[in-house]
Design a protein around this motif. Structure first.
Motif, PDB file in Angstrom:
ATOM      1  N   VAL A   1      30.391 -16.626  93.289  1.00  7.77           N
ATOM      2  CA  VAL A   1      30.386 -15.197  93.577  1.00  7.77           C
ATOM      3  C   VAL A   1      30.025 -14.970  95.049  1.00  7.77           C
ATOM      4  O   VAL A   1      29.046 -15.517  95.542  1.00  7.77           O
ATOM      5  N   PHE A   2      30.829 -14.151  95.715  1.00  8.35           N
ATOM      6  CA  PHE A   2      30.563 -13.688  97.070  1.00  8.35           C
ATOM      7  C   PHE A   2      30.501 -12.165  96.995  1.00  8.35           C
ATOM      8  O   PHE A   2      31.519 -11.490  97.185  1.00  8.35           O
ATOM      9  N   PRO A   3      29.327 -11.598  96.712  1.00  3.34           N
ATOM     10  CA  PRO A   3      29.247 -10.154  96.468  1.00  3.34           C
ATOM     11  C   PRO A   3      29.673  -9.295  97.652  1.00  3.34           C
ATOM     12  O   PRO A   3      30.314  -8.267  97.455  1.00  3.34           O
ATOM     13  N   ASP A   4      29.359  -9.696  98.876  1.00  4.31           N
ATOM     14  CA  ASP A   4      29.735  -8.894 100.039  1.00  4.31           C
ATOM     15  C   ASP A   4      31.247  -8.847 100.239  1.00  4.31           C
ATOM     16  O   ASP A   4      31.772  -7.915 100.834  1.00  4.31           O
ATOM     17  N   LEU A   5      31.947  -9.863  99.757  1.00  2.00           N
ATOM     18  CA  LEU A   5      33.401  -9.907  99.882  1.00  2.00           C
ATOM     19  C   LEU A   5      34.100  -9.442  98.605  1.00  2.00           C
ATOM     20  O   LEU A   5      35.324  -9.471  98.520  1.00  2.00           O
ATOM     21  N   ARG A   6      33.309  -9.074  97.616  1.00  2.00           N
ATOM     22  CA  ARG A   6      33.811  -8.629  96.308  1.00  2.00           C
ATOM     23  C   ARG A   6      34.703  -9.692  95.669  1.00  2.00           C
ATOM     24  O   ARG A   6      35.787  -9.405  95.168  1.00  2.00           O
ATOM     25  N   VAL A   7      34.235 -10.946  95.711  1.00  2.00           N
ATOM     26  CA  VAL A   7      34.965 -12.067  95.124  1.00  2.00           C
ATOM     27  C   VAL A   7      34.100 -12.704  94.059  1.00  2.00           C
ATOM     28  O   VAL A   7      32.931 -13.010  94.291  1.00  2.00           O
ATOM     29  N   SER A   8      34.689 -12.893  92.882  1.00  2.00           N
ATOM     30  CA  SER A   8      34.027 -13.583  91.779  1.00  2.00           C
ATOM     31  C   SER A   8      35.099 -14.407  91.080  1.00  2.00           C
ATOM     32  O   SER A   8      36.121 -13.864  90.651  1.00  2.00           O
ATOM     33  N   ALA A   9      34.891 -15.717  90.999  1.00  2.00           N
ATOM     34  CA  ALA A   9      35.909 -16.585  90.423  1.00  2.00           C
ATOM     35  C   ALA A   9      35.281 -17.597  89.481  1.00  2.00           C
ATOM     36  O   ALA A   9      34.221 -18.147  89.769  1.00  2.00           O
ATOM     37  N   GLY A  10      35.952 -17.824  88.357  1.00  2.00           N
ATOM     38  CA  GLY A  10      35.531 -18.866  87.435  1.00  2.00           C
ATOM     39  C   GLY A  10      35.901 -20.226  87.992  1.00  2.00           C
ATOM     40  O   GLY A  10      36.957 -20.394  88.610  1.00  2.00           O
ATOM     41  N   VAL A  11      35.020 -21.191  87.793  1.00  2.00           N
ATOM     42  CA  VAL A  11      35.259 -22.557  88.261  1.00  2.00           C
ATOM     43  C   VAL A  11      35.177 -23.475  87.036  1.00  2.00           C
ATOM     44  O   VAL A  11      34.084 -23.845  86.618  1.00  2.00           O
ATOM     45  N   PRO A  12      36.326 -23.815  86.424  1.00  2.00           N
ATOM     46  CA  PRO A  12      36.316 -24.636  85.210  1.00  2.00           C
ATOM     47  C   PRO A  12      35.746 -26.034  85.458  1.00  2.00           C
ATOM     48  O   PRO A  12      35.870 -26.589  86.554  1.00  2.00           O
ATOM     49  N   ALA A  13      35.129 -26.576  84.423  1.00  2.00           N
ATOM     50  CA  ALA A  13      34.543 -27.920  84.509  1.00  2.00           C
ATOM     51  C   ALA A  13      35.623 -28.970  84.724  1.00  2.00           C
ATOM     52  O   ALA A  13      36.720 -28.870  84.164  1.00  2.00           O
ATOM     53  N   TYR A  14      35.326 -29.961  85.543  1.00  2.00           N
ATOM     54  CA  TYR A  14      36.184 -31.105  85.832  1.00  2.00           C
ATOM     55  C   TYR A  14      37.576 -30.682  86.288  1.00  2.00           C
ATOM     56  O   TYR A  14      38.588 -31.236  85.874  1.00  2.00           O
ATOM     57  N   ALA A  15      37.618 -29.678  87.163  1.00  2.00           N
ATOM     58  CA  ALA A  15      38.888 -29.178  87.688  1.00  2.00           C
ATOM     59  C   ALA A  15      38.706 -28.736  89.128  1.00  2.00           C
ATOM     60  O   ALA A  15      37.593 -28.573  89.604  1.00  2.00           O
ATOM     61  N   ARG A  16      39.838 -28.536  89.804  1.00  2.00           N
ATOM     62  CA  ARG A  16      39.824 -28.031  91.176  1.00  2.00           C
ATOM     63  C   ARG A  16      40.270 -26.573  91.138  1.00  2.00           C
ATOM     64  O   ARG A  16      41.272 -26.250  90.513  1.00  2.00           O
ATOM     65  N   THR A  17      39.511 -25.715  91.801  1.00  2.00           N
ATOM     66  CA  THR A  17      39.798 -24.286  91.834  1.00  2.00           C
ATOM     67  C   THR A  17      39.827 -23.833  93.286  1.00  2.00           C
ATOM     68  O   THR A  17      38.917 -24.133  94.050  1.00  2.00           O
ATOM     69  N   THR A  18      40.864 -23.095  93.652  1.00  2.00           N
ATOM     70  CA  THR A  18      40.999 -22.590  95.011  1.00  2.00           C
ATOM     71  C   THR A  18      40.632 -21.110  95.037  1.00  2.00           C
ATOM     72  O   THR A  18      41.138 -20.329  94.236  1.00  2.00           O
ATOM     73  N   VAL A  19      39.749 -20.752  95.957  1.00  2.00           N
ATOM     74  CA  VAL A  19      39.328 -19.363  96.143  1.00  2.00           C
ATOM     75  C   VAL A  19      39.730 -18.955  97.550  1.00  2.00           C
ATOM     76  O   VAL A  19      39.393 -19.628  98.520  1.00  2.00           O
ATOM     77  N   HIS A  20      40.482 -17.844  97.651  1.00  2.00           N
ATOM     78  CA  HIS A  20      40.942 -17.341  98.945  1.00  2.00           C
ATOM     79  C   HIS A  20      40.024 -16.213  99.403  1.00  2.00           C
ATOM     80  O   HIS A  20      39.752 -15.282  98.657  1.00  2.00           O
ATOM     81  N   LEU A  21      39.562 -16.322 100.631  1.00  3.17           N
ATOM     82  CA  LEU A  21      38.746 -15.276 101.252  1.00  3.17           C
ATOM     83  C   LEU A  21      39.520 -14.777 102.457  1.00  3.17           C
ATOM     84  O   LEU A  21      39.473 -15.372 103.518  1.00  3.17           O
ATOM     85  N   SER A  22      40.250 -13.695 102.268  1.00  2.00           N
ATOM     86  CA  SER A  22      41.071 -13.206 103.369  1.00  2.00           C
ATOM     87  C   SER A  22      40.683 -11.809 103.801  1.00  2.00           C
ATOM     88  O   SER A  22      41.114 -11.336 104.831  1.00  2.00           O
ATOM     89  N   ARG A  23      39.851 -11.129 103.022  1.00  5.85           N
ATOM     90  CA  ARG A  23      39.439  -9.771 103.378  1.00  5.85           C
ATOM     91  C   ARG A  23      38.306  -9.819 104.391  1.00  5.85           C
ATOM     92  O   ARG A  23      37.499 -10.734 104.389  1.00  5.85           O
TER      93      ARG A  23
END
Length: 109
Positions: free
Chosen positions: A79-101
């Motif tokens: 969670v990045f509250p100031d950027l209003r980003v919240s993403a699930g990160v599944p176990a034993y997997a790769r997850t990409t989160v984009h911060l462009s705002r």
């Protein structure tokens, strides 16, 4: 005070100093690599985040790739509250989160 007491006190002082350095000492920041106009950083999640400090360039979109190598509940979400980003990160997997705002600063009172 005999020798054993001195050894215990010195050992405790060294242990406390080591713990203080571990938790409050300076941290090295990893700098994001810029590829095709996007900053990219890979973060390993295993009992914490590695790297735990990331340097990015302002005004360039950021892509964080979380490689989660555990199944603990406390690391299942980023969670990045100031950027209003919240993403699930599944176990034993790769997850990409984009911060462009842009992060808009809120007025302080």
């Amino acid at each position: 005070m005999d020798v054993a007491d001195v050894v215990v006190v010195v050992s405790a002082a060294v242990l406390i100093a080591g713990l203080g350095w571990f938790f409050f000492g300076p941290r090295r920041a990893r700098t994001a690599l810029i590829e095709g106009g996007m900053q990219r950083v890979e973060v390993t999640v295993r009992g914490g985040y590695s790297p735990d400090v990331i340097k990015v360039r302002q005004g360039v979109p950021v892509e964080l790739v979380f490689d989660r190598q555990e199944s603990g509940e406390c690391t299942s979400r980023v969670v990045f509250p100031d950027l209003r980003v919240s993403a699930g990160v599944p176990a034993y997997a790769r997850t990409t989160v984009h911060l462009s705002r842009r992060c808009e600063r809120r007025p302080t009172r």
